[in-house]
Motif scaffolding. Sequence first.
Motif, mmCIF file in Angstrom:
data_model
loop_
_atom_site.group_PDB
_atom_site.id
_atom_site.type_symbol
_atom_site.label_atom_id
_atom_site.label_comp_id
_atom_site.label_asym_id
_atom_site.label_seq_id
_atom_site.Cartn_x
_atom_site.Cartn_y
_atom_site.Cartn_z
ATOM 1 N N GLN A 50 -13.310 1.761 -0.445
ATOM 2 C CA GLN A 50 -11.806 2.204 -1.204
ATOM 3 C C GLN A 50 -10.845 2.850 -0.379
ATOM 4 O O GLN A 50 -9.739 2.485 -0.796
ATOM 5 N N GLU A 51 -11.027 3.493 0.553
ATOM 6 C CA GLU A 51 -10.148 4.126 1.333
ATOM 7 C C GLU A 51 -9.433 2.972 2.464
ATOM 8 O O GLU A 51 -8.320 3.323 2.674
ATOM 9 N N SER A 52 -9.723 1.690 2.245
ATOM 10 C CA SER A 52 -8.967 0.595 2.811
ATOM 11 C C SER A 52 -8.221 -0.008 1.976
ATOM 12 O O SER A 52 -7.347 -0.834 2.628
ATOM 13 N N ARG A 53 -8.344 0.081 0.568
ATOM 14 C CA ARG A 53 -7.480 -0.594 -0.300
ATOM 15 C C ARG A 53 -5.952 0.047 -0.029
ATOM 16 O O ARG A 53 -5.737 1.490 -0.238
ATOM 17 N N LEU A 54 -5.336 -1.029 -0.264
ATOM 18 C CA LEU A 54 -3.816 -0.638 -0.469
ATOM 19 C C LEU A 54 -3.145 -0.158 -1.549
ATOM 20 O O LEU A 54 -3.591 -0.692 -2.706
ATOM 21 N N PRO A 55 -2.406 1.117 -1.513
ATOM 22 C CA PRO A 55 -1.980 1.727 -2.938
ATOM 23 C C PRO A 55 -0.797 0.860 -3.483
ATOM 24 O O PRO A 55 0.288 1.322 -3.565
ATOM 25 N N ILE A 56 -1.123 -0.400 -4.036
ATOM 26 C CA ILE A 56 -0.114 -1.354 -4.697
ATOM 27 C C ILE A 56 0.918 -0.329 -5.839
ATOM 28 O O ILE A 56 2.029 -0.682 -5.914
ATOM 29 N N GLU A 57 0.210 0.608 -6.253
ATOM 30 C CA GLU A 57 1.026 1.333 -7.192
ATOM 31 C C GLU A 57 2.095 2.145 -6.527
ATOM 32 O O GLU A 57 2.932 2.523 -7.348
ATOM 33 N N LYS A 58 2.061 2.231 -5.410
ATOM 34 C CA LYS A 58 3.177 3.277 -4.648
ATOM 35 C C LYS A 58 4.353 2.103 -4.437
ATOM 36 O O LYS A 58 5.499 2.566 -4.087
ATOM 37 N N ALA A 59 4.157 0.963 -4.469
ATOM 38 C CA ALA A 59 5.386 -0.143 -4.370
ATOM 39 C C ALA A 59 6.311 0.013 -5.186
ATOM 40 O O ALA A 59 6.123 0.066 -6.596
ATOM 41 N N GLY A 60 7.605 0.328 -4.672
ATOM 42 C CA GLY A 60 8.707 0.432 -5.778
ATOM 43 C C GLY A 60 9.383 -0.814 -5.943
ATOM 44 O O GLY A 60 10.479 -0.756 -6.505
ATOM 45 N N SER A 61 8.715 -1.954 -5.789
ATOM 46 C CA SER A 61 9.552 -3.213 -6.220
ATOM 47 C C SER A 61 8.628 -4.099 -6.714
ATOM 48 O O SER A 61 7.302 -4.005 -6.303
ATOM 49 N N PRO A 62 9.097 -5.341 -7.160
ATOM 50 C CA PRO A 62 7.894 -6.271 -7.638
ATOM 51 C C PRO A 62 7.133 -6.915 -6.582
ATOM 52 O O PRO A 62 7.612 -7.148 -5.477
ATOM 53 N N ILE A 63 5.937 -7.332 -6.845
ATOM 54 C CA ILE A 63 5.095 -8.104 -5.976
ATOM 55 C C ILE A 63 4.635 -9.380 -6.793
ATOM 56 O O ILE A 63 4.209 -9.225 -8.188
ATOM 57 N N MET A 64 4.405 -10.585 -6.116
ATOM 58 C CA MET A 64 3.927 -11.814 -6.599
ATOM 59 C C MET A 64 2.749 -12.337 -5.699
ATOM 60 O O MET A 64 3.146 -12.376 -4.676
ATOM 61 N N PHE A 65 1.326 -12.391 -6.238
ATOM 62 C CA PHE A 65 0.538 -12.905 -5.616
ATOM 63 C C PHE A 65 0.518 -14.427 -5.883
ATOM 64 O O PHE A 65 0.437 -14.947 -7.234
#
Length: 420
Positions: free
Chosen positions: A307-322
Amino acid sequence: MINLKVSPEISLVDEPVKIQVSGLQPCQKITLRAWLKDERGKIFHSQAFYVSDMEGNVDLENSPATGGDYDGVCPMGLFWALKPSVPFLRLIKRDVIGSPFHIHLELYSHLEFNPFPKNPPATTVCIERWYASPGVQRLPIRHGRIRGALFIPPGKGPFPGVIDLFGGVGGLIEFRSSLLASHGFASLALAYFGYDDLPKTLDHVDLKYFEEAVHFLTNHPKVSGAGVGVIGVSKGAEIALAMACFVPQVMATICINGAISVTGQNLSYGNLKVRGIPYQSEKAIITYSGAFECARIYGDPTDPENQESRLPIEKAGSPIMFLVGENDQIYDSVLYGKLGKARAEKYGKKDVYLRCYPGAGHLLEPPGSPLCPVSLNVLSGMPLMWGGELVGHCKAQEVSWRETLNFFRTNIPCSQQNKL
């Protein structure tokens, strides 16, 4: 008289081409063949069989292939199905500005089963497929630690900026950036190992290097400086996601078939240290062709120990598309995409988007690029299975490229007078 018409004969590689044949006998069986020679002198080729209609015509937009490298109606099938004459080669354009790929289209007035016919074709046309439109500039970049190539569209600008990252092959790969510039983006193809004086191998990911690239691009006079987009594939997608999480000038991020955790190499960003989930190479599967399927080597991102290796996507201040290929045989990209979107929604972040493409493999590239299901990884010296089914994968490239351009046009700030 048999006539083979190809239009346009000069085009960008991501543009569709029409192929039509006239002057045949009714219900005549023919072979259409395509081939090119890459910059190393290696041949890539494809072929398909067709039957003319009652007027003696074949139109690839309506006529179904009856065999060869594909079946059914597939207007771009000869381009999609180009495969190497030597196993495990990948078609990559290196000189994206100075020369096109010359693709030879040949017509045989019979069914020709030999992939390298000894007899000459009834007619042939040679077309040019370019990776940069006229006026695109390529600027080699050696600025501070930054190494790469910046592609500037024609015109006054400023233009929306994009940082372009590839994966574990290393080096500098430019063909996506030159095409992005052809569509109005100032695109920095960024190397981060295995190029120039950069480290030969990727032993550690220093996010400050990538932040330096963001600052360089936003400060360039041809770039609208409010922020930039980032696009990455494979390891590059993982780094792109990390940039979205920690670098505030990142305004839009596209992750193509990558992880949502730090994998393999540790990542640092100043005082922040993130452990990479160790690779489990023993879980790689060797296929009947001798290539490696690696989707199981990256560890379980849902394991509490990781879990400590998961990137904190919720901190991204802009849109992301997978952008995810459902037949990706390098990563379990569907799982990563779903986990990333679910985590964002858990924390109230609503601008994370997931696009899944049935039949698509790992190497989702711009349209017109042939399917590459397996090729040699020059870094490891091993052939890797990338996955993908011909039609599903290549249709996904067309759709995902449109979505990429629209996503960046919508989300990267740019001055009004030059907004795309």
